[in-house]
Design an enzyme around this catalytic site. Structure first.
Site, PDB file in Angstrom:
ATOM      1  N   GLU A 351       0.818  -1.297  -0.092  1.00  0.00           N
ATOM      2  CA  GLU A 351       0.166  -0.076  -0.112  1.00  0.00           C
ATOM      3  C   GLU A 351       1.079   1.490  -0.257  1.00  0.00           C
ATOM      4  OE1 GLU A 351      -2.332  -2.806   2.859  1.00  0.00           O
ATOM      5  OE2 GLU A 351      -0.236  -2.325   2.486  1.00  0.00           O
ATOM      6  N   ASP A 393      28.835  17.010 -24.329  1.00  0.00           N
ATOM      7  CA  ASP A 393      29.108  18.208 -25.234  1.00  0.00           C
ATOM      8  C   ASP A 393      30.589  18.630 -24.600  1.00  0.00           C
ATOM      9  OD1 ASP A 393      29.763  20.010 -27.529  1.00  0.00           O
ATOM     10  OD2 ASP A 393      28.186  21.451 -26.489  1.00  0.00           O
ATOM     11  N   ASP A 658      24.311  21.887 -24.043  1.00  0.00           N
ATOM     12  CA  ASP A 658      23.648  23.375 -23.665  1.00  0.00           C
ATOM     13  C   ASP A 658      23.207  24.089 -25.044  1.00  0.00           C
ATOM     14  OD1 ASP A 658      26.087  24.097 -24.746  1.00  0.00           O
ATOM     15  OD2 ASP A 658      26.415  25.572 -23.388  1.00  0.00           O
ATOM     16  N   ASP A 662      22.439  20.136 -29.504  1.00  0.00           N
ATOM     17  CA  ASP A 662      22.352  19.033 -28.582  1.00  0.00           C
ATOM     18  C   ASP A 662      20.801  18.635 -28.306  1.00  0.00           C
ATOM     19  OD1 ASP A 662      25.080  19.217 -28.020  1.00  0.00           O
ATOM     20  OD2 ASP A 662      24.817  20.827 -26.791  1.00  0.00           O
ATOM     21  N   ASN A 726       4.285 -14.200   5.900  1.00  0.00           N
ATOM     22  CA  ASN A 726       3.049 -14.204   6.761  1.00  0.00           C
ATOM     23  C   ASN A 726       1.553 -15.068   5.971  1.00  0.00           C
ATOM     24  OD1 ASN A 726       4.129 -12.811   8.768  1.00  0.00           O
ATOM     25  ND2 ASN A 726       3.359 -10.920   8.108  1.00  0.00           N
ATOM     26  N   ASN A 751      -1.044  -5.011   9.659  1.00  0.00           N
ATOM     27  CA  ASN A 751      -0.556  -4.218   8.339  1.00  0.00           C
ATOM     28  C   ASN A 751      -0.441  -2.770   8.462  1.00  0.00           C
ATOM     29  OD1 ASN A 751       0.314  -4.911   5.687  1.00  0.00           O
ATOM     30  ND2 ASN A 751      -1.429  -4.076   4.863  1.00  0.00           N
ATOM     31  N   ASP A 755       3.117  -0.662   8.259  1.00  0.00           N
ATOM     32  CA  ASP A 755       3.283   0.249   6.991  1.00  0.00           C
ATOM     33  C   ASP A 755       3.381   1.787   7.688  1.00  0.00           C
ATOM     34  OD1 ASP A 755       2.695  -1.390   4.903  1.00  0.00           O
ATOM     35  OD2 ASP A 755       0.393  -1.156   4.588  1.00  0.00           O
TER      36      ASP A 755
END
Length: 915
Positions: A351, A393, A658, A662, A726, A751, A755
């Site tokens: 979750e 470059d 730049d 490019d 589990n 849970n 969490d």
């Protein structure tokens, strides 16, 4: 329900949740596959065609503007009608929309359905617990993404694109008269650099190479103007645009020669245009609704998360039906079995994965923002960590952006003031791409008085094929001359003679060889060389083109010094230590490139030229890109092809550049990196923008990307192995125990608490060895890890079952609460400890300690786990107090669990390594 989870998760991964609203426009990536007339109304097409075919005076009058631009009052009036020049897709969501999107995940939907079922069956406690899980997951995600969005908005405001706009500064009636004297009008108007969002219909804008077209516009003037509009039409080659009225038979707006559209970019040339439509009223804006409804192709990052999540979903599709069938058949209560199976599904569902991913990426973005790095979309951070090849470059990235004129020489290598004078006139009068070389020439302010003696006639703008540009000037006596500057080889191609002290000499083979040798000698010193040539022009000629660049007299050279950045060498060394190869891709010549590369520490050099690449097929190039580390004399197409070949070879490629040349490579790379001084199109194409001059931030970004990935992977491994163990235990217990091993509500509470503890994972430390090599998603490794470590917890779960059954007598339905309480505590505490065992390949607590937030959350979970069955809240969760001897058993189980996990971890590392 499982079908909802399966389909919802895939859709969720493809949604814009992961992008967190600061990525490049998906329209520009998807329009090439969209019909050019899709999504625009007939009325819009007619308006664009009418504007293209209208005479200029009538068009300007209809827009309430003139060639001199709008004044402030007119701008306010136009904005009141048209609004700001932004597309709705770029606008941030409202808080309510954001909250809904944070809630609308398959995991939350599953929990909500479970809460409704619990409420309908009268189980208010389960409803409250499940509702708390939904509120926690949604709230944490909303808070984290809100912080990330706010930080991103502030950073992006620092690099917003601008446009050159002609605005009038005086608003009286006299200034608005179209027949006002030109001198009066020129005193009242000014070219301003304004943010693109401030443009309104009627604005007069100037376009030059490197500019993004900021709105739909009609050209008023154009000089060798080429636009890249593949995003609109799918055409790979730039298209030339003209100011003259198009053929009356043309109807497709995109094909009209005098219209330019928002989202395209200028490749070469220059032009003046009037803005027709902005924002959602533009062609691109009209397409936004249709394109945004399409599924965006998932990035490499999203695909990695998708694959890993499918591993978990497949286990769920197998395990949950088994839990339902076993409990339904053995217990006979199918309603309770269904609720329990759904609880197991929740237990297997990660979750917190969306929140953990967002939090870790947002933390990385905040870290990089402190280093003056703008992350345009969060996915780029993980790609940063996965990068194993950096293509860069040379000019402006490895070198400083403060180029200066070191020497001005004639063709024989002697100092020549006329060469600097000609170059100054060329740079001053050109209106196309103003490079750093032009800035360096114009820094010689002592030559500024030259321009008073000349008037501009025309220009031939720069492009990356000719690699030169020209201006045509005329003196007060009416004598004209064309002045051309550019790369030495390209200037020699259009020169037929050379200026010498004794006069003009024919340019024979011997002289050509001597001139090239002079230029190469300068290159070998690390100087960038530009040649300057000229010739007289006929008195009556006013229009010039590429064909007029012929029969020139070579006058000499300008030699520029472009020193490497001080941080370049240590940055490249640091990247090499962390497993990132550096390859230099430049349009400059090989000699200068080799010298600069040597200065930044690239001493072992294998150089390949653009001309050689032209002769290679893809198979040969795929081999060459692995062997070579310097590529010189490249065109934009060469750069893009090299990046594409490296990706095809399995590399995660970063590209740093730049310039307009490019842009294609920036878009093709897995991660595009640019700087805040880059041209608009480069900044638009980049994923990450550097505000600081130091390149050391590249290595820091790589490490932060790997740190981010490592913490995300920790959560997935912890959750997958623990939850799988589990559920495996549940299957065994359900088959042999006459009651549920744990009630659905208890499973959900366990849970929820677990969490909650995982919210600290993004702030955890990462072992140094995990930062030394690129990190990538490996779904097979996650599945193997889950199968290997999950059953370890099941060993101690089964031990708990036996002890609770045999020792503590929890072996009848009447005493099931004691059994469930005992396993509840063991399950929660082992889940918490697995965090510390799996977060590192080292010995936990001794060789590697978790960050204090992780340690604190572990203590909180342990306290909650013990308090719930022993405290006042126990009856609400149908738990009962545990006997004192249970806690002796608990400590023994936990120590044995940690010891066995550590032993198995060492064996696993020897066999499979540790990602």
């Amino acid at each position: 329900m499982l079908h909802l989870l399966k389909n919802g998760f895939v859709n969720f991964l493809r949604s814009r949740h992961w992008g967190v609203h600061f990525r490049r426009l998906p329209m520009l990536e998807q329009l090439a596959s969209t019909p050019v007339d899709a999504g625009i109304s007939k009325a819009m097409g007619e308006r664009l065609r009418d504007a293209a075919h209208a005479a200029e005076p009538a068009l300007l009058q209809s827009l309430n503007t003139s060639r001199q631009g709008l004044d402030d009052v007119q701008v306010q009036q136009a904005r009141a009608q048209a609004g700001w020049n932004s597309i709705s897709q770029d606008k941030p969501m409202s808080r309510s929309e954001h909250l809904w999107l944070c809630f609308r995940t398959p995991f939350n939907l599953l929990l909500t359905v479970l809460a409704i079922v619990s409420w309908m069956t009268g189980d208010a406690k389960a409803t409250a617990v499940i509702g708390s899980m939904v509120a926690l997951a949604t709230g944490l995600r909303f808070w984290q993404e809100g912080r990330a969005n706010k930080a991103a908005a502030g950073l992006q405001a620092m690099v917003s694109n601008t446009a050159a706009v002609l605005r009038r500064t005086v608003q009286d009636e006299e200034a608005r008269e179209l027949d006002a004297p030109p001198s009066r009008l020129s005193a009242l108007q000014a070219m301003r650099e304004l943010p693109v969002r401030e443009l309104v219909p009627g604005d007069i804008i100037q376009l030059a190479a490197g500019d993004m077209v900021p709105a739909d516009c009609r050209l008023l003037t154009a000089k060798d103007l080429f636009l890249a509009q593949s995003a609109m039409t799918g055409e790979s080659m730039p298209v030339e645009k003209f100011a003259q009225l198009p053929d009356a038979a043309q109807h497709n707006p995109v094909e009209l020669c005098n219209l330019v559209f928002m989202g395209t970019n200028v490749v070469s040339g220059a032009g003046l245009a009037v803005v027709l439509t902005t924002g959602n009223q533009s062609y691109l804006g009209a397409l936004a609704g249709k394109v945004s409804a399409m599924d965006r192709s998932p990035t490499a990052f999203q695909m990695g998360v998708n694959k890993v999540s499918w591993v978990l979903i497949r286990f769920m599709l197998v395990m949950v039906p088994l839990v339902l069938l076993i409990n339904g058949l053995t217990k006979g209560d199918w309603t309770e079995a269904l609720l329990f199976a759904l609880s197991v599904a929740v237990g297997l569902t990660p979750e917190m994965l969306p929140m953990i991913v967002t939090a870790t990426l947002a933390k990385g973005a905040v870290f990089l923002s402190r280093k003056q790095v703008i992350v345009k979309h969060l996915d780029a951070i993980q790609n940063f960590g996965a990068m194993d090849v950096l293509c860069t470059d040379k000019t402006g990235t490895l070198t400083e952006d403060r180029i200066s004129v070191e020497r001005h020489l004639d063709a024989w290598g002697d100092v020549s003031q006329p060469v600097l004078d000609l170059a100054y006139l060329n740079s001053y009068y050109q209106t196309g791409l103003k490079s750093l070389l032009d800035v360096a020439v114009l820094a010689h302010a002592e030559r500024a008085s030259l321009v008073d003696a000349y008037a501009k006639v025309d220009e031939v703008p720069f492009d990356f094929v000719r690699r030169r540009m020209s201006v045509v000037v005329r003196d007060s006596a009416g004598a004209g001359k064309i002045i051309t500057k550019g790369a030495v080889e390209e200037i020699l191609q259009v020169s037929s003679s050379v200026q010498a002290a004794a006069g003009v000499l024919d340019l024979d083979a011997g002289l050509r060889q001597r001139i090239v040798a002079t230029a190469e000698a300068l290159n070998a010193q690390g100087l960038r060389v530009v040649a300057v040539a000229t010739r007289d022009t006929p008195a009556g000629q006013s229009n010039f083109g590429v064909a007029d660049e012929a029969g020139l007299v070579l006058c000499g050279f300008l030699a520029f010094v472009d020193p490497p950045k001080e941080s370049a060498a240590p940055a490249l060394q640091a990247l090499a230590r962390h497993g990132v190869q550096t390859k230099v891709l430049t349009g400059d010549n090989a000699a200068v490139t080799a010298k600069v590369c040597q200065q930044v520490g690239i001493t072992e050099q294998v150089i390949v030229l653009g001309g050689e690449i032209e002769q290679m097929d893809d198979q040969r190039l795929a081999q060459v890109v692995e062997e070579a580390n310097i590529f010189a004399k490249l065109s934009p197409a060469h750069k893009e092809r090299i990046v594409r070949m490296l990706k095809a070879n399995g590399h995660v490629v970063g590209f740093m550049g730049d310039g307009i040349n490019d842009a294609a490579a920036l878009r093709t790379a897995d991660i595009g990196i640019s700087v805040d001084t880059a041209v608009d199109v480069a900044k638009e194409a980049a994923d990450i923008i550097l505000l600081d001059k130091s390149l050391m931030v590249l290595d820091q970004g790589v490490q932060e990307g790997r740190r981010t990935f490592a913490n995300m992977l920790k959560y997935i491994k912890m959750t997958a192995s623990s939850n799988f163990g589990n559920v495996f235990s549940v299957l065994i217990a359900s088959a042999f125990i006459p009651f549920l091993p744990m009630l659905p509500m208890q499973l959900l509470v366990q849970n929820l608490v677990y969490d909650f503890s995982q919210a600290a994972i993004p702030f955890d430390h990462v072992d140094a060895e995990l930062l030394t090599q690129p990190q990538r998603w490996n779904p097979a490794d996650v599945g193997r890890f889950m199968l290997f470590f999950g059953p370890i917890s099941s060993i101690f779960d089964i031990t708990t079952f036996v002890v609770m059954w045999k020792v503590f007598g929890a072996n009848t339905p009447e005493r099931q609460a004691l059994f469930q309480s005992g396993w509840f505590v063991v399950g929660l505490l082992t889940q918490s400890l697995i965090v510390h065992m799996i977060r590192t390949k080292r010995i936990p607590f001794i060789q590697s300690r978790a960050a204090w937030p992780v340690g604190l959350m572990t203590l909180v979970v342990v306290a909650i786990g013990i308090y719930l069955p022993m405290g006042a809240l126990a009856p609400y969760f149908k738990l009962v107090p545990l006997p004192g001897m249970y806690f002796v058993f608990l400590v023994t189980v936990l120590l044995a669990y940690m010891g066995l996990t550590q032993v198995m971890k060492k064996w696993y590392i020897r066999r499979y390594d540790w990602q």
